[in-house]
Motif scaffolding. Structure first.
Motif, PDB file in Angstrom:
ATOM      1  N   GLY A  95       0.770  -1.227   0.000  1.00 26.12           N
ATOM      2  CA  GLY A  95       0.000   0.000   0.000  1.00 26.12           C
ATOM      3  C   GLY A  95       0.803   1.281   0.000  1.00 26.12           C
ATOM      4  O   GLY A  95       0.337   2.304   0.517  1.00 26.12           O
ATOM      5  N   ASN A  96       1.997   1.229  -0.593  1.00 27.15           N
ATOM      6  CA  ASN A  96       2.723   2.489  -0.775  1.00 27.15           C
ATOM      7  C   ASN A  96       1.917   3.420  -1.666  1.00 27.15           C
ATOM      8  O   ASN A  96       1.231   2.974  -2.584  1.00 27.15           O
ATOM      9  CB  ASN A  96       4.079   2.224  -1.425  1.00 27.15           C
ATOM     10  CG  ASN A  96       5.050   1.564  -0.462  1.00 27.15           C
ATOM     11  OD1 ASN A  96       4.897   1.646   0.744  1.00 27.15           O
ATOM     12  ND2 ASN A  96       6.059   0.911  -1.001  1.00 27.15           N
ATOM     13  N   THR A  97       2.027   4.715  -1.393  1.00 30.59           N
ATOM     14  CA  THR A  97       1.224   5.691  -2.127  1.00 30.59           C
ATOM     15  C   THR A  97       2.074   6.768  -2.760  1.00 30.59           C
ATOM     16  O   THR A  97       3.207   7.034  -2.318  1.00 30.59           O
ATOM     17  CB  THR A  97       0.193   6.348  -1.201  1.00 30.59           C
ATOM     18  OG1 THR A  97       0.882   7.002  -0.125  1.00 30.59           O
ATOM     19  CG2 THR A  97      -0.773   5.326  -0.639  1.00 30.59           C
ATOM     20  N   HIS A  98       1.521   7.374  -3.787  1.00 34.62           N
ATOM     21  CA  HIS A  98       2.173   8.488  -4.473  1.00 34.62           C
ATOM     22  C   HIS A  98       1.092   9.457  -4.920  1.00 34.62           C
ATOM     23  O   HIS A  98       0.012   9.040  -5.347  1.00 34.62           O
ATOM     24  CB  HIS A  98       2.959   7.988  -5.689  1.00 34.62           C
ATOM     25  CG  HIS A  98       3.452   9.100  -6.559  1.00 34.62           C
ATOM     26  ND1 HIS A  98       4.592   9.817  -6.265  1.00 34.62           N
ATOM     27  CD2 HIS A  98       2.934   9.645  -7.697  1.00 34.62           C
ATOM     28  CE1 HIS A  98       4.761  10.751  -7.186  1.00 34.62           C
ATOM     29  NE2 HIS A  98       3.777  10.658  -8.072  1.00 34.62           N
ATOM     30  N   TYR A  99       1.405  10.754  -4.831  1.00 30.50           N
ATOM     31  CA  TYR A  99       0.444  11.778  -5.213  1.00 30.50           C
ATOM     32  C   TYR A  99       1.077  12.787  -6.154  1.00 30.50           C
ATOM     33  O   TYR A  99       2.242  13.170  -6.002  1.00 30.50           O
ATOM     34  CB  TYR A  99      -0.074  12.517  -3.979  1.00 30.50           C
ATOM     35  CG  TYR A  99      -0.764  11.623  -2.986  1.00 30.50           C
ATOM     36  CD1 TYR A  99      -0.057  11.054  -1.933  1.00 30.50           C
ATOM     37  CD2 TYR A  99      -2.112  11.317  -3.129  1.00 30.50           C
ATOM     38  CE1 TYR A  99      -0.686  10.207  -1.030  1.00 30.50           C
ATOM     39  CE2 TYR A  99      -2.747  10.480  -2.234  1.00 30.50           C
ATOM     40  CZ  TYR A  99      -2.029   9.922  -1.185  1.00 30.50           C
ATOM     41  OH  TYR A  99      -2.645   9.074  -0.308  1.00 30.50           O
ATOM     42  N   LYS A 100       0.272  13.227  -7.096  1.00 40.37           N
ATOM     43  CA  LYS A 100       0.682  14.338  -7.932  1.00 40.37           C
ATOM     44  C   LYS A 100       0.714  15.589  -7.070  1.00 40.37           C
ATOM     45  O   LYS A 100      -0.090  15.725  -6.128  1.00 40.37           O
ATOM     46  CB  LYS A 100      -0.312  14.492  -9.093  1.00 40.37           C
ATOM     47  CG  LYS A 100       0.145  15.400 -10.212  1.00 40.37           C
ATOM     48  CD  LYS A 100      -0.849  15.381 -11.360  1.00 40.37           C
ATOM     49  CE  LYS A 100      -0.380  16.297 -12.482  1.00 40.37           C
ATOM     50  NZ  LYS A 100      -1.343  16.302 -13.617  1.00 40.37           N
ATOM     51  N   ASP A 101       1.629  16.495  -7.375  1.00 38.09           N
ATOM     52  CA  ASP A 101       1.800  17.680  -6.528  1.00 38.09           C
ATOM     53  C   ASP A 101       0.499  18.468  -6.347  1.00 38.09           C
ATOM     54  O   ASP A 101       0.250  19.033  -5.282  1.00 38.09           O
ATOM     55  CB  ASP A 101       2.869  18.596  -7.118  1.00 38.09           C
ATOM     56  CG  ASP A 101       4.270  18.062  -6.895  1.00 38.09           C
ATOM     57  OD1 ASP A 101       5.203  18.578  -7.528  1.00 38.09           O
ATOM     58  OD2 ASP A 101       4.425  17.120  -6.094  1.00 38.09           O
ATOM     59  N   SER A 102      -0.324  18.488  -7.383  1.00 36.32           N
ATOM     60  CA  SER A 102      -1.541  19.308  -7.326  1.00 36.32           C
ATOM     61  C   SER A 102      -2.547  18.823  -6.291  1.00 36.32           C
ATOM     62  O   SER A 102      -3.448  19.582  -5.895  1.00 36.32           O
ATOM     63  CB  SER A 102      -2.197  19.351  -8.708  1.00 36.32           C
ATOM     64  OG  SER A 102      -2.502  18.050  -9.160  1.00 36.32           O
ATOM     65  N   VAL A 103      -2.421  17.576  -5.839  1.00 34.61           N
ATOM     66  CA  VAL A 103      -3.380  17.048  -4.860  1.00 34.61           C
ATOM     67  C   VAL A 103      -2.709  16.637  -3.553  1.00 34.61           C
ATOM     68  O   VAL A 103      -3.401  16.269  -2.594  1.00 34.61           O
ATOM     69  CB  VAL A 103      -4.181  15.860  -5.425  1.00 34.61           C
ATOM     70  CG1 VAL A 103      -4.839  16.232  -6.749  1.00 34.61           C
ATOM     71  CG2 VAL A 103      -3.327  14.612  -5.576  1.00 34.61           C
TER      72      VAL A 103
END
Length: 125
Positions: A58-66
């Protein structure tokens, strides 16, 4: 039959919150990374995912805008991924899609094999 079904979209005021769900069936869900992508009105679907979660730990990654506003999570027992969206603004208005990719995540939509039909999110006062 592979299916991804998004739900939870709707109309929300600026600053509000929504929780999207992506329910999967027909494939080994726990072996797949899941990404959320969006298509703003009048534009093509964005190539880069806004929130990604790995298949197992369940590693996660987010775009900077969110980043800092959206949270992705998954419940493999329920074959479901969630996207909690807080502090929404008008730029978040879009059709939101979830997509599945076997193995490791990818930032790019073209690397995902399975897609849902999308759910509309409208942020407006």
């Amino acid at each position: 039959q592979v299916q991804l079904v998004e739900s939870g979209g709707g109309l929300v005021q600026p600053g509000g919150s929504l929780r999207l769900s992506c329910s999967a069936s027909g494939f080994a869900f726990s072996s797949y990374a899941i990404g959320w992508f969006r298509q703003p009105p009048g534009k093509e679907r964005e190539r880069e995912g806004i929130a990604l979660i790995s298949s197992s730990i369940g590693n996660t990654h987010y775009k900077d805008s969110v980043k800092g506003r959206f949270t992705i999570s998954r419940d493999n027992a329920k074959n479901t991924v969630y996207l909690q969206m807080d502090s929404l603004n008008s730029e978040d208005t879009a059709v939101y899609y979830c997509a599945a990719r076997r193995g490791a995540w990818s930032y790019w939509g073209e690397d995902y094999a399975y897609w849902g039909q999308g759910t509309q999110v409208t942020v407006s006062s």
